[in-house]
Design an enzyme around this catalytic site. Structure first.
Site, PDB file in Angstrom:
ATOM      1  CG  ASN A  14     -31.997   3.155 -27.892  1.00  8.51           C
ATOM      2  OD1 ASN A  14     -32.995   3.842 -27.674  1.00  8.51           O
ATOM      3  ND2 ASN A  14     -31.433   3.069 -29.087  1.00  8.51           N
ATOM      4  CE  LYS A  16     -32.652   0.372 -31.293  1.00  9.86           C
ATOM      5  NZ  LYS A  16     -32.184  -0.381 -32.483  1.00  9.86           N
ATOM      6  CG  HIS A 101     -29.232   4.973 -32.712  1.00 10.69           C
ATOM      7  ND1 HIS A 101     -29.779   4.235 -33.739  1.00 10.69           N
ATOM      8  CD2 HIS A 101     -29.000   4.103 -31.700  1.00 10.69           C
ATOM      9  CE1 HIS A 101     -29.865   2.966 -33.362  1.00 10.69           C
ATOM     10  NE2 HIS A 101     -29.391   2.855 -32.135  1.00 10.69           N
ATOM     11  CD  GLU A 103     -32.744   2.251 -34.963  1.00 12.91           C
ATOM     12  OE1 GLU A 103     -32.670   1.015 -34.884  1.00 12.91           O
ATOM     13  OE2 GLU A 103     -33.222   2.960 -34.053  1.00 12.91           O
ATOM     14  CD  GLU A 173     -25.580   2.885 -33.610  1.00  9.03           C
ATOM     15  OE1 GLU A 173     -26.492   2.182 -33.165  1.00  9.03           O
ATOM     16  OE2 GLU A 173     -25.779   3.944 -34.227  1.00  9.03           O
ATOM     17  N   GLY A 179     -30.033  -6.103 -36.254  1.00 10.54           N
ATOM     18  CA  GLY A 179     -31.256  -6.569 -36.885  1.00 10.54           C
ATOM     19  C   GLY A 179     -31.062  -7.219 -38.238  1.00 10.54           C
ATOM     20  CB  SER A 217     -27.347  -7.186 -31.868  1.00 10.01           C
ATOM     21  OG  SER A 217     -28.126  -6.522 -32.833  1.00 10.01           O
TER      22      SER A 217
END
Length: 256
Positions: A14, A16, A101, A103, A173, A179, A217
């Site tokens: 991904n 991003k 996702h 985000e 996830e 992060g 991650s």
């Protein structure tokens, strides 16, 4: 146990909001060359920003690497400035699209219902939705992990037929491990994946074989341990997918 039957691993990059044409070309070519050296037990894919779908198609179509997008519109077409329909994504030979996702849920306030509608739109045009679920640190610390994930997954399973749900990919996830400097242990990942599989299997035995990826991650130094877990069918890889060497270290860790 049939629920944990071995299957080929799927590693999805991904990107991003990263990439530029010149650098992309180098990375796409490296992906094509690297994937050719993997054995058949590993499938590779990359989900790129919309403007780079044509470049992905051009440079990857002769390789065994498949490609996709990171989102799609709720709408089929129409006066929706800035939106990209699933049918547009599919025209570039894409196979995958990431849906829900963390985000998107956080920065664009996407609800479970948005995720359901987008998954349906993907399936309608022949794309495989990679449907993301995950909990925040506050939710985990409050002991709400299974409650939150169960609600996210059940929203999808209630809306899709079994035949449709069989075509999806699920990605766990943990928002708290992306992060933040925190990392999920192999035991934590295994526990959640087994929970998700129980939810799937409770709806229909056919769904016990849905591909479930880990998306928290994943890096070269933790990939082998994570991918060795029977309930982990591969990875949704963020930052490490921007470096061919790191991405293929993860792919190699996935080989049977």
């Amino acid at each position: 146990m049939e629920l944990l039957e071995s299957k080929n691993k799927l590693i999805v990059g991904n990107w991003k909001m990263h990439g530029r044409l010149a650098g992309n070309a180098l990375l796409f070519n490296a992906l094509a060359a690297g994937a050719a050296k993997l054995d058949a037990s590993v499938r590779t894919a990359v989900c790129v920003p919309f403007p780079y779908l044509a470049q992905a198609q051009t440079l990857l179509q002769q390789s065994c690497v498949t490609w996709g997008a990171q989102d799609l519109s709720l709408h089929l077409s129409g006066a929706y400035t800035g939106e990209v329909a699933g049918s547009m994504v599919a025209e570039f030979g894409a196979r995958w699209v990431i849906v829900g996702h963390s985000e998107r849920r956080l920065y664009h306030q996407e609800s479970n219902q948005h995720v359901v509608l987008k998954a349906k739109r993907a399936l309608e045009v022949g794309l495989t939705p990679i449907i993301c679920v995950g909990e925040t640190l506050a939710e985990r610390e409050a002991g709400q992990t299974e409650q939150v994930l169960g609600q996210q997954l059940q929203a999808v399973l209630t809306a899709l037929t079994v035949a449709q749900a069989e075509r999806m990919v699920l990605a766990y996830e943990p928002v708290w491990a992306i992060g933040t400097g925190k990392s999920a242990s192999v035991q934590e990942v295994s526990s959640v994946h087994l929970f998700l599989r129980r939810v799937l299997a409770a709806v229909d035995a056919k769904l016990a074989h849905v591909t479930v990826l880990y998306g928290g991650s994943m890096k070269p130094d933790n990939a082998r341990a994570l991918l060795a877990e029977p309930g982990v069918d591969g990875g949704l890889v963020g930052g490490a997918s921007l470096q061919a060497e790191d991405f293929f270290a993860i792919c190699k860790a996935a080989q049977a």
